[in-house]
Write a protein that holds these residues in place. Structure first.
Motif, PDB file in Angstrom:
ATOM      1  N   PRO A 107       1.223  -1.253   0.141  1.00 50.32           N
ATOM      2  CA  PRO A 107      -0.572   0.109  -0.213  1.00 50.32           C
ATOM      3  C   PRO A 107       0.942   1.598  -0.081  1.00 50.32           C
ATOM      4  CG  PRO A 107      -0.671  -1.413   1.884  1.00 50.32           C
ATOM      5  CD  PRO A 107       0.566  -2.047   1.286  1.00 50.32           C
ATOM      6  N   ASN A 108       0.488   2.393  -0.975  1.00 51.89           N
ATOM      7  CA  ASN A 108       0.964   3.554  -0.705  1.00 51.89           C
ATOM      8  C   ASN A 108       0.850   4.163   0.401  1.00 51.89           C
ATOM      9  OD1 ASN A 108       1.655   3.688  -3.756  1.00 51.89           O
ATOM     10  ND2 ASN A 108      -0.133   4.857  -3.713  1.00 51.89           N
ATOM     11  N   SER A 109       0.602   3.756   1.273  1.00 50.73           N
ATOM     12  CA  SER A 109       0.596   4.720   2.561  1.00 50.73           C
ATOM     13  C   SER A 109       1.512   3.431   3.773  1.00 50.73           C
ATOM     14  CB  SER A 109      -0.469   4.079   4.077  1.00 50.73           C
ATOM     15  OG  SER A 109      -0.563   2.764   3.633  1.00 50.73           O
ATOM     16  N   LEU A 110       2.132   2.459   3.382  1.00 50.53           N
ATOM     17  CA  LEU A 110       3.342   2.004   4.094  1.00 50.53           C
ATOM     18  C   LEU A 110       4.780   1.935   3.065  1.00 50.53           C
ATOM     19  CD1 LEU A 110       1.406  -1.445   5.218  1.00 50.53           C
ATOM     20  CD2 LEU A 110       1.863   1.046   6.346  1.00 50.53           C
ATOM     21  N   VAL A 111       5.020   2.392   1.471  1.00 53.55           N
ATOM     22  CA  VAL A 111       6.162   3.337   0.974  1.00 53.55           C
ATOM     23  C   VAL A 111       7.245   3.819   1.711  1.00 53.55           C
ATOM     24  CG1 VAL A 111       7.368   3.738  -0.828  1.00 53.55           C
ATOM     25  CG2 VAL A 111       4.762   2.823  -1.361  1.00 53.55           C
ATOM     26  N   GLY A 112       6.958   4.841   2.596  1.00 49.81           N
ATOM     27  CA  GLY A 112       7.836   5.704   3.119  1.00 49.81           C
ATOM     28  C   GLY A 112       8.750   4.418   4.650  1.00 49.81           C
ATOM     29  N   LEU A 113       7.316   3.925   4.794  1.00 45.55           N
ATOM     30  CA  LEU A 113       8.326   3.221   5.867  1.00 45.55           C
ATOM     31  C   LEU A 113       9.148   1.988   5.845  1.00 45.55           C
ATOM     32  CD1 LEU A 113       7.679   1.955   9.096  1.00 45.55           C
ATOM     33  CD2 LEU A 113       6.276   0.191   7.939  1.00 45.55           C
ATOM     34  N   LEU A 114       8.771   1.394   4.901  1.00 45.20           N
ATOM     35  CA  LEU A 114       9.784   0.477   3.953  1.00 45.20           C
ATOM     36  C   LEU A 114      11.452   1.867   2.591  1.00 45.20           C
ATOM     37  CD1 LEU A 114       7.415  -2.024   1.730  1.00 45.20           C
ATOM     38  CD2 LEU A 114       9.200  -2.414   4.121  1.00 45.20           C
ATOM     39  N   ILE A 115      10.853   2.356   2.844  1.00 43.34           N
ATOM     40  CA  ILE A 115      12.131   3.205   2.241  1.00 43.34           C
ATOM     41  C   ILE A 115      12.784   4.118   2.982  1.00 43.34           C
ATOM     42  CG2 ILE A 115      12.914   5.053   1.017  1.00 43.34           C
ATOM     43  CD1 ILE A 115      10.408   4.591  -0.611  1.00 43.34           C
ATOM     44  N   GLY A 116      12.923   4.454   4.199  1.00 46.02           N
ATOM     45  CA  GLY A 116      12.917   4.775   5.205  1.00 46.02           C
ATOM     46  C   GLY A 116      12.935   6.744   5.581  1.00 46.02           C
ATOM     47  N   LYS A 117      14.043   6.692   6.144  1.00 46.95           N
ATOM     48  CA  LYS A 117      14.377   7.917   6.150  1.00 46.95           C
ATOM     49  C   LYS A 117      15.562   7.742   5.716  1.00 46.95           C
ATOM     50  CE  LYS A 117      14.459  11.907   9.721  1.00 46.95           C
ATOM     51  NZ  LYS A 117      13.564  11.449  10.700  1.00 46.95           N
ATOM     52  N   GLY A 118      16.261   8.743   4.368  1.00 48.19           N
ATOM     53  CA  GLY A 118      17.163   9.209   4.004  1.00 48.19           C
ATOM     54  C   GLY A 118      17.335   7.180   2.989  1.00 48.19           C
ATOM     55  N   GLY A 119      16.242   6.406   2.630  1.00 48.55           N
ATOM     56  CA  GLY A 119      16.215   5.214   1.614  1.00 48.55           C
ATOM     57  C   GLY A 119      17.076   4.340   3.234  1.00 48.55           C
ATOM     58  N   GLN A 120      17.268   4.313   4.186  1.00 44.71           N
ATOM     59  CA  GLN A 120      18.080   4.151   5.426  1.00 44.71           C
ATOM     60  C   GLN A 120      17.371   2.105   5.386  1.00 44.71           C
ATOM     61  OE1 GLN A 120      21.408   4.591   6.172  1.00 44.71           O
ATOM     62  NE2 GLN A 120      21.523   2.647   6.587  1.00 44.71           N
ATOM     63  N   THR A 121      16.147   2.877   5.763  1.00 44.02           N
ATOM     64  CA  THR A 121      15.637   1.617   6.027  1.00 44.02           C
ATOM     65  C   THR A 121      15.914   0.264   4.650  1.00 44.02           C
ATOM     66  OG1 THR A 121      13.795   2.531   7.601  1.00 44.02           O
ATOM     67  CG2 THR A 121      13.442  -0.060   6.166  1.00 44.02           C
ATOM     68  N   ILE A 122      15.410   0.627   3.873  1.00 45.76           N
ATOM     69  CA  ILE A 122      15.650  -0.172   2.474  1.00 45.76           C
ATOM     70  C   ILE A 122      17.071  -1.146   1.998  1.00 45.76           C
ATOM     71  CG2 ILE A 122      15.815   1.955   0.416  1.00 45.76           C
ATOM     72  CD1 ILE A 122      13.841  -0.131  -1.291  1.00 45.76           C
ATOM     73  N   LYS A 123      18.168  -0.130   2.257  1.00 44.74           N
ATOM     74  CA  LYS A 123      19.276   0.201   1.971  1.00 44.74           C
ATOM     75  C   LYS A 123      19.338  -1.599   3.421  1.00 44.74           C
ATOM     76  CE  LYS A 123      21.476   4.321   0.456  1.00 44.74           C
ATOM     77  NZ  LYS A 123      21.471   5.639   1.211  1.00 44.74           N
ATOM     78  N   ASP A 124      18.961  -1.507   4.296  1.00 48.08           N
ATOM     79  CA  ASP A 124      19.560  -1.952   5.842  1.00 48.08           C
ATOM     80  C   ASP A 124      18.802  -3.178   5.126  1.00 48.08           C
ATOM     81  OD1 ASP A 124      19.674  -3.113   7.995  1.00 48.08           O
ATOM     82  OD2 ASP A 124      17.779  -2.493   8.046  1.00 48.08           O
ATOM     83  N   LEU A 125      17.108  -3.850   4.789  1.00 43.60           N
ATOM     84  CA  LEU A 125      17.020  -4.412   4.065  1.00 43.60           C
ATOM     85  C   LEU A 125      17.888  -5.292   3.042  1.00 43.60           C
ATOM     86  CD1 LEU A 125      12.985  -2.917   3.573  1.00 43.60           C
ATOM     87  CD2 LEU A 125      13.605  -4.971   5.457  1.00 43.60           C
ATOM     88  N   GLN A 126      17.958  -4.603   2.123  1.00 46.62           N
ATOM     89  CA  GLN A 126      19.116  -5.483   0.891  1.00 46.62           C
ATOM     90  C   GLN A 126      20.048  -5.567   1.687  1.00 46.62           C
ATOM     91  OE1 GLN A 126      18.674  -3.274  -3.153  1.00 46.62           O
ATOM     92  NE2 GLN A 126      18.597  -1.300  -2.151  1.00 46.62           N
ATOM     93  N   ASN A 127      20.769  -5.103   2.073  1.00 52.67           N
ATOM     94  CA  ASN A 127      22.354  -5.632   2.981  1.00 52.67           C
ATOM     95  C   ASN A 127      21.929  -6.957   3.800  1.00 52.67           C
ATOM     96  OD1 ASN A 127      23.836  -3.793   2.251  1.00 52.67           O
ATOM     97  ND2 ASN A 127      23.713  -2.419   4.023  1.00 52.67           N
TER      98      ASN A 127
END
Length: 181
Positions: A107-127
């Motif tokens: 859901p669009n509303s959760l995209v920010g949560l997955l990306i995180g501040k400055g892309g930090q969360t998505i980087k963490d998920l990728q790592n």
């Protein structure tokens, strides 16, 4: 110089899960293909591809030799993406197993949560998963959801999918009123 000897335009069918790699981040990859080949490369608008749900079309035009180079570069990207050597013929659908991308809708509303501040969360998920995770741009889907494309080997995809589901579950199960970030 005068006009090039022979000019041609071809349409290349690119699997939807690979189109992002052909375009590249901010169009970097497609620019590189154009620079290396000297051909004009353009992804057809989705309207033109609606008749084909599994592929998007890339229009390549210019002198024949340049078009051939661009075509080869694009085919190489597709082959790498699907872990197969290109052996001529059309793209093969339904390649399962390792390297097959996984997509899920968020859901669009959760995209920010997955990306995180400055892309930090998505980087963490990728790592943590060793998978490549990409979000479709807002507006790519009319139903209020964004598509997440997860790429990598089967294990990386499994781990990344689990991590993303966990994040979504946490967010949707613990939604007290007005919890701002």
């Amino acid at each position: 110089y005068g006009p090039p000897s022979a000019s041609q335009a071809v349409k290349i069918a690119v699997p939807r899960d690979t189109i992002g790699l052909v375009i590249g981040k901010g169009g970097e990859s497609i620019k590189e293909i154009q620079q290396r080949s000297g051909a004009h490369v353009q992804v057809a608008r989705d309207v033109e591809s609606e008749t084909n749900p599994t592929h998007r079309f890339v229009n390549v035009s210019g002198p024949s030799s340049n078009v051939e180079v661009a075509k080869k570069l694009i085919e190489d990207i597709i082959a790498q993406r699907h872990g197969i050597a290109h052996s001529g013929g059309g793209p093969r659908g339904g390649m399962g197993g390792a390297g097959a991308p996984n997509t899920m809708n968020v859901p669009n509303s959760l995209v920010g949560l997955l990306i995180g501040k400055g892309g930090q969360t998505i980087k963490d998920l990728q790592n943590r998963s060793r998978a490549r995770i990409q979000m479709s741009r807002e507006g790519d889907s009319p139903n209020g959801e964004r598509t997440v494309v997860i790429e990598g080997d089967a294990e990386a995809i499994r781990v990344a999918t689990d991590l993303i589901r966990q994040k979504i579950d946490e967010a949707t199960s613990s939604r007290p009123g007005g919890g701002g970030g």
